[in-house]
Motif scaffolding. Structure first.
Motif, PDB file in Angstrom:
ATOM      1  N   ASP A  57     -15.209   6.743  -3.170  1.00  0.00           N
ATOM      2  CA  ASP A  57     -15.021   7.698  -2.000  1.00  0.00           C
ATOM      3  C   ASP A  57     -15.520   6.476  -0.648  1.00  0.00           C
ATOM      4  O   ASP A  57     -14.929   6.460   0.298  1.00  0.00           O
ATOM      5  N   SER A  58     -16.694   5.603  -0.698  1.00  0.00           N
ATOM      6  CA  SER A  58     -17.470   4.916   0.109  1.00  0.00           C
ATOM      7  C   SER A  58     -16.412   3.910   0.437  1.00  0.00           C
ATOM      8  O   SER A  58     -15.987   3.238   1.580  1.00  0.00           O
ATOM      9  N   GLN A  59     -15.991   3.432  -0.781  1.00  0.00           N
ATOM     10  CA  GLN A  59     -14.683   2.147  -0.574  1.00  0.00           C
ATOM     11  C   GLN A  59     -13.410   2.504   0.070  1.00  0.00           C
ATOM     12  O   GLN A  59     -12.927   1.694   0.815  1.00  0.00           O
ATOM     13  N   ALA A  60     -12.988   3.630  -0.063  1.00  0.00           N
ATOM     14  CA  ALA A  60     -11.725   4.157   0.411  1.00  0.00           C
ATOM     15  C   ALA A  60     -11.962   4.632   1.844  1.00  0.00           C
ATOM     16  O   ALA A  60     -10.975   4.465   2.943  1.00  0.00           O
ATOM     17  N   LYS A  61     -13.021   4.822   2.224  1.00  0.00           N
ATOM     18  CA  LYS A  61     -13.344   5.152   3.874  1.00  0.00           C
ATOM     19  C   LYS A  61     -12.896   4.215   4.777  1.00  0.00           C
ATOM     20  O   LYS A  61     -13.160   3.072   4.555  1.00  0.00           O
ATOM     21  N   GLY A  62     -12.065   4.841   5.657  1.00  0.00           N
ATOM     22  CA  GLY A  62     -11.812   4.100   6.758  1.00  0.00           C
ATOM     23  C   GLY A  62     -10.277   3.185   6.496  1.00  0.00           C
ATOM     24  O   GLY A  62      -9.726   2.524   7.355  1.00  0.00           O
ATOM     25  N   ASN A  80      -5.276   9.554  -7.040  1.00  0.00           N
ATOM     26  CA  ASN A  80      -3.832   9.565  -7.528  1.00  0.00           C
ATOM     27  C   ASN A  80      -4.044  10.662  -8.551  1.00  0.00           C
ATOM     28  O   ASN A  80      -4.892  11.170  -8.940  1.00  0.00           O
ATOM     29  N   TYR A  81      -2.688  11.239  -8.905  1.00  0.00           N
ATOM     30  CA  TYR A  81      -2.526  12.325  -9.781  1.00  0.00           C
ATOM     31  C   TYR A  81      -1.354  12.389 -10.461  1.00  0.00           C
ATOM     32  O   TYR A  81      -0.541  11.161 -10.163  1.00  0.00           O
ATOM     33  N   VAL A 124       1.064  -1.136   0.158  1.00  0.00           N
ATOM     34  CA  VAL A 124       0.101  -0.135  -0.094  1.00  0.00           C
ATOM     35  C   VAL A 124       0.828   1.362  -0.022  1.00  0.00           C
ATOM     36  O   VAL A 124       1.869   1.449   0.677  1.00  0.00           O
ATOM     37  N   PHE A 125       0.578   2.125  -0.924  1.00  0.00           N
ATOM     38  CA  PHE A 125       1.394   3.039  -1.233  1.00  0.00           C
ATOM     39  C   PHE A 125       0.566   4.624  -0.807  1.00  0.00           C
ATOM     40  O   PHE A 125      -0.405   4.735  -1.459  1.00  0.00           O
ATOM     41  N   PHE A 126       0.966   5.244   0.125  1.00  0.00           N
ATOM     42  CA  PHE A 126       0.374   6.482   0.819  1.00  0.00           C
ATOM     43  C   PHE A 126       1.041   7.816   0.353  1.00  0.00           C
ATOM     44  O   PHE A 126       2.285   7.931   0.618  1.00  0.00           O
ATOM     45  N   HIS A 127       0.785   8.678  -0.473  1.00  0.00           N
ATOM     46  CA  HIS A 127       1.618  10.054  -0.629  1.00  0.00           C
ATOM     47  C   HIS A 127       2.695   9.949  -1.057  1.00  0.00           C
ATOM     48  O   HIS A 127       3.830  10.344  -0.467  1.00  0.00           O
ATOM     49  N   TYR A 185      -2.765   2.098  -4.772  1.00  0.00           N
ATOM     50  CA  TYR A 185      -1.877   3.515  -4.390  1.00  0.00           C
ATOM     51  C   TYR A 185      -3.076   4.306  -4.076  1.00  0.00           C
ATOM     52  O   TYR A 185      -4.072   4.451  -4.565  1.00  0.00           O
ATOM     53  N   ILE A 186      -2.879   5.397  -3.076  1.00  0.00           N
ATOM     54  CA  ILE A 186      -3.657   6.293  -2.436  1.00  0.00           C
ATOM     55  C   ILE A 186      -2.826   7.521  -2.514  1.00  0.00           C
ATOM     56  O   ILE A 186      -1.662   7.811  -1.901  1.00  0.00           O
ATOM     57  N   ASP A 187      -3.423   8.736  -3.091  1.00  0.00           N
ATOM     58  CA  ASP A 187      -3.023  10.037  -3.110  1.00  0.00           C
ATOM     59  C   ASP A 187      -1.555  10.293  -3.384  1.00  0.00           C
ATOM     60  O   ASP A 187      -0.667  10.741  -2.932  1.00  0.00           O
ATOM     61  N   SER A 188      -1.119   9.523  -4.333  1.00  0.00           N
ATOM     62  CA  SER A 188       0.253   9.228  -5.017  1.00  0.00           C
ATOM     63  C   SER A 188       0.297   9.898  -6.289  1.00  0.00           C
ATOM     64  O   SER A 188      -0.519   9.940  -7.228  1.00  0.00           O
TER      65      SER A 188
END
Length: 361
Positions: A342-347, A326-327, A241-244, A286-289
Motif C-alpha cells: 500500500d505504501s509503495q502504491a500510494k501516489g 489485481n483480481y 501501466v494498466f489501470f482498471h 498492473y493496478i486494480d485490473s
C-alpha cells in the motif's frame, strides 16, 4: 421524381454543412459527389500538415480503408463514425517486401504511425491484416512462409508526446502496439488484441479501463505468448501501466499459457559494439485490473552480447514488473517482490505517470 432527385444534392450539402461546423475534413469510403470530401485518410492528414491550424479535426465515415500512413502534424484528431465499422487496415509484416523490394522490418510494418505531439484517435479500428495464423501453420520448408511475422497495427514514434487514444481497437497478432522510447500516450476504453509481445516498447503509456485480448496460436507452443515486452530506460520511472483494465483471452487459449510480460533489451549500437541495451530495464505495472486464468506471471527474454552470444534477461533483476490490487484467477501469479505494498502504491496516479492532466482534455 424530379423533385426527389433535386433534393438529393441539397441534402448532401446540408449534411456537409453539419460536418463542416465541427470538422476540418471529412473522409468517406467512396466518392459521394462532395468535392470537400476525401476518400483517403492519408489525404486528409496531409491537408492538416499544410493547413497551418493548431488543431485539425478529421471525421471518418464508416467503411474499410485499406491504407498505411503516418501522422506528421501536431494537433491532428481522427474521429471515426463507429468504432467497429470505421476500419483502417493494411497487410504488412516485418519479413514482407516493400514496393522497393526491401523488407518492412518491425518498425516499418505499422498501419498507422504517429510522429507528432497532441494527436488524438477516437472511435475507430486499426488492424494489421497480415494472416498470422495461416503463416504460422506453414512448415519451415515452405518458401512462402514469412520468417519475421511481427506486424504492427499502431505505432507511436520516438518523442511523440501527449498522444490520446480513446475507444479504439488495435487488432493484430505479434507486436500489435508499439510505443517507442520517449513517447507519452494515454489509452482509454480501448481494445488491444494479439499474441506475442503485442504491447511493447520503451515509451510511457497508460491503459485506463482497457480490454487486452490474448489470441491463440494455430501451432501449439508454450508459452503461447506475452502481453507486454517493455524496453523502458532505467531513467524512466514508468513504462506500460494498466489501470482498471481486463486482461482476458479469446476462446481456445489454455490456462497458464501467457506471460504478463518479459524484459525486452533491444539491440543497439554503442561505442564498443552492438549488443542488447543494458539500460532497458523494462517496466510494466498492473493496478486494480482483472487478470484471467491464461496468465502465469512474468518470464525471461534473451538478447545478444557484443560477441554475438545469446544472453538471458530475467524478470527479477533485469526488469521492473509489478502489480497492485489485481483480481481474477491470474492475480495470484503476481507475488513476492513483484507485488506492491500500500505504501509503495500510494501516489501512483495517471497524472503523475503522464506528467500532468493533458489527457483529460
Amino acid at each position: 421524381m424530379n423533385i426527389r432527385y433535386a433534393l438529393l444534392p441539397l441534402a448532401g450539402l446540408l449534411c456537409f454543412s453539419a460536418y463542416a461546423a465541427q470538422y476540418d475534413a471529412v473522409v468517406v469510403p467512396q466518392q459521394d459527389g462532395q468535392s470537400q470530401h476525401y476518400t483517403k485518410i492519408a489525404q486528409a492528414v496531409a491537408a492538416a500538415k499544410t493547413s497551418g491550424k493548431e488543431h485539425y479535426k478529421i471525421y471518418i465515415k464508416d467503411g474499410v480503408y485499406n491504407e498505411k500512413f503516418e501522422i506528421n502534424a501536431p494537433g491532428v484528431e481522427l474521429i471515426g463514425q463507429d468504432r467497429d465499422k470505421t476500419v483502417i487496415e493494411y497487410n504488412a509484416a516485418s519479413g514482407m517486401s516493400r514496393p522497393d523490394g526491401k523488407h518492412w522490418g518491425t518498425t516499418g510494418s505499422f498501419v498507422v504511425r504517429v510522429n507528432a505531439n497532441d494527436v488524438v484517435l477516437k472511435n475507430l479500428t486499426v488492424k494489421n491484416s497480415f494472416d498470422y495464423p495461416t503463416n504460422d501453420e506453414k512448415p519451415k520448408s515452405d518458401p512462402t512462409k514469412i520468417r519475421s511475422s511481427q506486424a504492427v497495427a499502431f505505432e507511436i514514434n520516438q518523442k511523440a508526446q501527449h498522444v490520446k487514444v480513446e475507444n479504439v481497437v488495435m487488432d493484430g497478432y505479434q507486436d500489435t502496439l508499439f510505443v517507442k522510447a520517449g513517447s507519452t500516450s494515454y489509452f482509454k476504453d480501448c481494445v488491444v488484441a494479439g499474441n506475442v509481445d503485442f504491447i511493447f516498447g520503451g515509451g510511457t503509456a497508460v491503459f485506463d479501463h482497457c480490454k487486452v485480448i490474448a489470441r491463440k496460436r494455430t501451432i501449439p507452443t508454450s508459452p503461447m505468448g506475452y502481453i507486454t515486452a517493455p524496453s523502458t530506460d532505467i531513467s524512466q520511472p514508468y513504462g506500460l501501466v494498466f489501470f482498471h483494465s481486463e486482461i482476458v483471452k479469446e476462446q481456445g487459449v489454455p490456462k497458464d499459457s501467457f506471460g504478463l510480460g518479459r524484459p525486452w533489451h533491444p539491440t543497439r549500437t554503442f561505442k564498443d559494439g552492438r549488443y542488447a541495451d543494458p539500460n532497458a530495464i523494462g517496466a510494466t505495472l498492473y493496478i486494480d485490473s482483472y487478470l484471467g486464468d491464461h496468465l502465469f506471471g512474468w518470464d525471461k527474454m534473451s538478447g545478444w552480447t557484443k560477441d554475438h552470444e545469446r544472453q538471458w534477461f530475467y524478470p527479477d533483476k533485469d526488469a521492473r514488473f509489478l502489480g497492485y490490487h489485481n483480481y481474477g484467477p491470474g492475480a495470484s501469479s503476481i507475488k513476492g517482490a513483484h507485488k506492491l505494498s500500500d505504501s509503495q502504491a500510494k501516489g501512483i496516479t495517471i497524472e503523475k505517470i503522464l506528467g500532468g492532466d493533458w489527457f483529460k482534455a
